[in-house]
Design a protein around this motif. Structure first.
Motif, PDB file in Angstrom:
ATOM      1  N   ALA A  88       1.075  -4.085  -4.236  1.00 34.90           N
ATOM      2  CA  ALA A  88       0.508  -5.022  -3.264  1.00 34.90           C
ATOM      3  C   ALA A  88       0.388  -4.376  -1.898  1.00 34.90           C
ATOM      4  O   ALA A  88      -0.629  -4.555  -1.204  1.00 34.90           O
ATOM      5  CB  ALA A  88       1.375  -6.281  -3.190  1.00 34.90           C
ATOM      6  N   CYS A  89       1.405  -3.632  -1.515  1.00 34.83           N
ATOM      7  CA  CYS A  89       1.367  -3.023  -0.181  1.00 34.83           C
ATOM      8  C   CYS A  89       0.360  -1.881  -0.109  1.00 34.83           C
ATOM      9  O   CYS A  89      -0.243  -1.653   0.952  1.00 34.83           O
ATOM     10  CB  CYS A  89       2.770  -2.559   0.218  1.00 34.83           C
ATOM     11  SG  CYS A  89       3.847  -3.943   0.688  1.00 34.83           S
ATOM     12  N   ARG A  90       0.136  -1.177  -1.198  1.00 37.41           N
ATOM     13  CA  ARG A  90      -0.938  -0.176  -1.204  1.00 37.41           C
ATOM     14  C   ARG A  90      -2.287  -0.850  -0.971  1.00 37.41           C
ATOM     15  O   ARG A  90      -3.127  -0.351  -0.209  1.00 37.41           O
ATOM     16  CB  ARG A  90      -0.951   0.590  -2.535  1.00 37.41           C
ATOM     17  CG  ARG A  90       0.207   1.545  -2.719  1.00 37.41           C
ATOM     18  CD  ARG A  90      -0.008   2.458  -3.917  1.00 37.41           C
ATOM     19  NE  ARG A  90       1.220   3.152  -4.264  1.00 37.41           N
ATOM     20  CZ  ARG A  90       1.958   2.889  -5.336  1.00 37.41           C
ATOM     21  NH1 ARG A  90       1.559   1.946  -6.181  1.00 37.41           N
ATOM     22  NH2 ARG A  90       3.059   3.564  -5.591  1.00 37.41           N
TER      23      ARG A  90
ATOM     24  N   ASP B  17      -6.350  -3.089   6.177  1.00 33.16           N
ATOM     25  CA  ASP B  17      -5.911  -2.483   7.444  1.00 33.16           C
ATOM     26  C   ASP B  17      -4.452  -2.777   7.767  1.00 33.16           C
ATOM     27  O   ASP B  17      -4.063  -2.924   8.920  1.00 33.16           O
ATOM     28  CB  ASP B  17      -6.796  -2.965   8.607  1.00 33.16           C
ATOM     29  CG  ASP B  17      -8.240  -2.552   8.448  1.00 33.16           C
ATOM     30  OD1 ASP B  17      -8.473  -1.419   7.978  1.00 33.16           O
ATOM     31  OD2 ASP B  17      -9.132  -3.357   8.762  1.00 33.16           O
ATOM     32  N   GLY B  18      -3.641  -2.867   6.732  1.00 30.32           N
ATOM     33  CA  GLY B  18      -2.214  -3.054   6.935  1.00 30.32           C
ATOM     34  C   GLY B  18      -1.798  -4.472   7.280  1.00 30.32           C
ATOM     35  O   GLY B  18      -0.635  -4.709   7.620  1.00 30.32           O
TER      36      GLY B  18
ATOM     37  N   GLU C 188       3.112   0.392   4.840  1.00 33.78           N
ATOM     38  CA  GLU C 188       3.140   1.820   4.490  1.00 33.78           C
ATOM     39  C   GLU C 188       4.495   2.226   3.924  1.00 33.78           C
ATOM     40  O   GLU C 188       4.563   3.046   2.996  1.00 33.78           O
ATOM     41  CB  GLU C 188       2.804   2.668   5.713  1.00 33.78           C
ATOM     42  CG  GLU C 188       1.348   2.590   6.162  1.00 33.78           C
ATOM     43  CD  GLU C 188       1.050   1.373   7.034  1.00 33.78           C
ATOM     44  OE1 GLU C 188      -0.125   1.180   7.392  1.00 33.78           O
ATOM     45  OE2 GLU C 188       2.002   0.608   7.341  1.00 33.78           O
ATOM     46  N   ASP C 189       5.572   1.673   4.491  1.00 39.48           N
ATOM     47  CA  ASP C 189       6.911   2.011   3.997  1.00 39.48           C
ATOM     48  C   ASP C 189       7.054   1.655   2.516  1.00 39.48           C
ATOM     49  O   ASP C 189       7.590   2.443   1.733  1.00 39.48           O
ATOM     50  CB  ASP C 189       7.983   1.261   4.796  1.00 39.48           C
ATOM     51  CG  ASP C 189       8.105   1.762   6.222  1.00 39.48           C
ATOM     52  OD1 ASP C 189       7.636   2.890   6.508  1.00 39.48           O
ATOM     53  OD2 ASP C 189       8.666   1.023   7.060  1.00 39.48           O
ATOM     54  N   TYR C 190       6.584   0.477   2.141  1.00 37.58           N
ATOM     55  CA  TYR C 190       6.666   0.059   0.742  1.00 37.58           C
ATOM     56  C   TYR C 190       5.663   0.818  -0.129  1.00 37.58           C
ATOM     57  O   TYR C 190       5.943   1.126  -1.291  1.00 37.58           O
ATOM     58  CB  TYR C 190       6.386  -1.440   0.618  1.00 37.58           C
ATOM     59  CG  TYR C 190       7.443  -2.335   1.192  1.00 37.58           C
ATOM     60  CD1 TYR C 190       8.641  -2.574   0.518  1.00 37.58           C
ATOM     61  CD2 TYR C 190       7.250  -2.979   2.423  1.00 37.58           C
ATOM     62  CE1 TYR C 190       9.612  -3.409   1.050  1.00 37.58           C
ATOM     63  CE2 TYR C 190       8.214  -3.816   2.959  1.00 37.58           C
ATOM     64  CZ  TYR C 190       9.388  -4.029   2.265  1.00 37.58           C
ATOM     65  OH  TYR C 190      10.343  -4.864   2.797  1.00 37.58           O
ATOM     66  N   ALA C 191       4.488   1.080   0.419  1.00 39.37           N
ATOM     67  CA  ALA C 191       3.435   1.742  -0.361  1.00 39.37           C
ATOM     68  C   ALA C 191       3.791   3.184  -0.685  1.00 39.37           C
ATOM     69  O   ALA C 191       3.388   3.706  -1.735  1.00 39.37           O
ATOM     70  CB  ALA C 191       2.114   1.685   0.410  1.00 39.37           C
ATOM     71  N   GLU C 192       4.540   3.827   0.196  1.00 37.67           N
ATOM     72  CA  GLU C 192       4.803   5.257   0.047  1.00 37.67           C
ATOM     73  C   GLU C 192       6.136   5.579  -0.617  1.00 37.67           C
ATOM     74  O   GLU C 192       6.346   6.706  -1.073  1.00 37.67           O
ATOM     75  CB  GLU C 192       4.754   5.923   1.437  1.00 37.67           C
ATOM     76  CG  GLU C 192       3.366   5.875   2.069  1.00 37.67           C
ATOM     77  CD  GLU C 192       3.375   6.295   3.538  1.00 37.67           C
ATOM     78  OE1 GLU C 192       4.459   6.698   4.029  1.00 37.67           O
ATOM     79  OE2 GLU C 192       2.304   6.215   4.173  1.00 37.67           O
TER      80      GLU C 192
ATOM     81  N   GLY D 262       7.524  -2.761  -8.644  1.00 38.05           N
ATOM     82  CA  GLY D 262       6.151  -2.356  -8.936  1.00 38.05           C
ATOM     83  C   GLY D 262       5.132  -3.258  -8.269  1.00 38.05           C
ATOM     84  O   GLY D 262       4.126  -2.782  -7.727  1.00 38.05           O
ATOM     85  N   TYR D 263       5.377  -4.562  -8.303  1.00 36.04           N
ATOM     86  CA  TYR D 263       4.465  -5.502  -7.647  1.00 36.04           C
ATOM     87  C   TYR D 263       4.371  -5.210  -6.149  1.00 36.04           C
ATOM     88  O   TYR D 263       3.279  -5.212  -5.567  1.00 36.04           O
ATOM     89  CB  TYR D 263       4.959  -6.941  -7.821  1.00 36.04           C
ATOM     90  CG  TYR D 263       4.983  -7.447  -9.234  1.00 36.04           C
ATOM     91  CD1 TYR D 263       4.144  -6.922 -10.224  1.00 36.04           C
ATOM     92  CD2 TYR D 263       5.855  -8.474  -9.604  1.00 36.04           C
ATOM     93  CE1 TYR D 263       4.180  -7.402 -11.521  1.00 36.04           C
ATOM     94  CE2 TYR D 263       5.892  -8.964 -10.904  1.00 36.04           C
ATOM     95  CZ  TYR D 263       5.057  -8.424 -11.857  1.00 36.04           C
ATOM     96  OH  TYR D 263       5.092  -8.909 -13.132  1.00 36.04           O
ATOM     97  N   ILE D 264       5.522  -4.992  -5.534  1.00 39.12           N
ATOM     98  CA  ILE D 264       5.557  -4.815  -4.076  1.00 39.12           C
ATOM     99  C   ILE D 264       4.857  -3.528  -3.655  1.00 39.12           C
ATOM    100  O   ILE D 264       4.058  -3.522  -2.709  1.00 39.12           O
ATOM    101  CB  ILE D 264       7.008  -4.842  -3.572  1.00 39.12           C
ATOM    102  CG1 ILE D 264       7.574  -6.267  -3.698  1.00 39.12           C
ATOM    103  CG2 ILE D 264       7.100  -4.357  -2.122  1.00 39.12           C
ATOM    104  CD1 ILE D 264       9.072  -6.362  -3.474  1.00 39.12           C
ATOM    105  N   THR D 265       5.131  -2.431  -4.355  1.00 44.55           N
ATOM    106  CA  THR D 265       4.480  -1.171  -3.975  1.00 44.55           C
ATOM    107  C   THR D 265       2.970  -1.275  -4.177  1.00 44.55           C
ATOM    108  O   THR D 265       2.189  -0.820  -3.333  1.00 44.55           O
ATOM    109  CB  THR D 265       5.045   0.018  -4.783  1.00 44.55           C
ATOM    110  OG1 THR D 265       4.955  -0.258  -6.182  1.00 44.55           O
ATOM    111  CG2 THR D 265       6.493   0.281  -4.402  1.00 44.55           C
TER     112      THR D 265
END
Length: 227
Positions: free
Chosen positions: A98-100, A107-108, A68-72, A93-96
């Protein structure tokens, strides 16, 4: 010039045996404490040294502790946190992304299959293999990084050029019990002795069986230390 053994199977077996003796403690050099950290570190390591990645993730993993930290986070902010890493804007961009996907579809939890991992943005087969092997203890293939690509060709084990083709060529030659360690052994040897532009053939434990030994002008295109 060295004299290769009579078959690729014999050549591969001898290479593995000698490198095990030379590098008995060879293992992954990226620092991580959980599967998410492993995934992030491997994404960052593309075309970047593991040493640099470890320096950056020391503070990165303190700031970002969940998918969630990376996604948000704003992508520009994450990119700024990664600005000493090669291609940091793309990797942010890849990390955000992928984490979304991990948050919304898994489920995280970091996926534990090749197909689900390679569906993540910025994750190819090489990265997925690393995450499976070191995060889930699942060995489905051989990680072909720049060192494995270079040394496998120099040693006459494969003539393939693309990482995916090299992996498929290696899997029948390397015993399945050695698939994971094969990568670490060649990375260790590639860093210590068989470097991309100036291989130290005189001090190489494989010199007498290496068909590329002491070839003039042996310059390889792959000089990084990426996974």
């Amino acid at each position: 010039m060295g004299t290769p053994l009579s078959s690729r199977e014999e050549q591969t077996a001898e290479v593995v045996d000698r490198l095990h003796e030379e590098y008995p403690d060879s293992t992954i050099s990226l620092n991580f404490s959980n599967r998410l950290e492993l995934l992030i570190a491997v994404i960052l390591s593309a075309q970047c040294t593991d040493e640099r990645v470890n320096t950056e993730t020391e503070h990165l993993f303190e700031k970002y502790q969940s998918p969630e930290d990376y996604a948000e986070v704003d992508e520009a902010e994450l990119a700024e946190d990664l600005n000493s890493i090669t291609y940091y804007n793309n990797k942010a961009g890849y990390i955000t992304s992928a984490c979304r996907t991990i948050v919304e579809e898994h489920d995280g939890e970091v996926p534990d299959t090749m197909s689900e991992l390679t569906d993540l943005q910025g994750v190819g087969r090489k990265t997925a293999n690393v995450v499976l092997q070191h995060g889930h203890e699942v060995v489905e293939g051989i990680v072909v990084d720049t060192h494995v690509q270079r040394l496998s060709r120099r040693l006459g084990i494969t003539e393939e050029e693309r990482p995916e083709a090299i992996e498929q060529d290696l899997m029948p030659l390397v015993p399945e019990s050695e698939w994971q360690q094969y990568t670490h052994l060649l990375i260790s040897h590639g860093r210590a002795t068989c470097t991309a532009r100036n291989p130290d053939c005189d001090d190489c434990v494989l010199e007498d069986i290496c068909p590329s030994s002491k070839l003039d002008g042996d310059v390889d295109l792959a000089s990084g230390e990426s996974w």
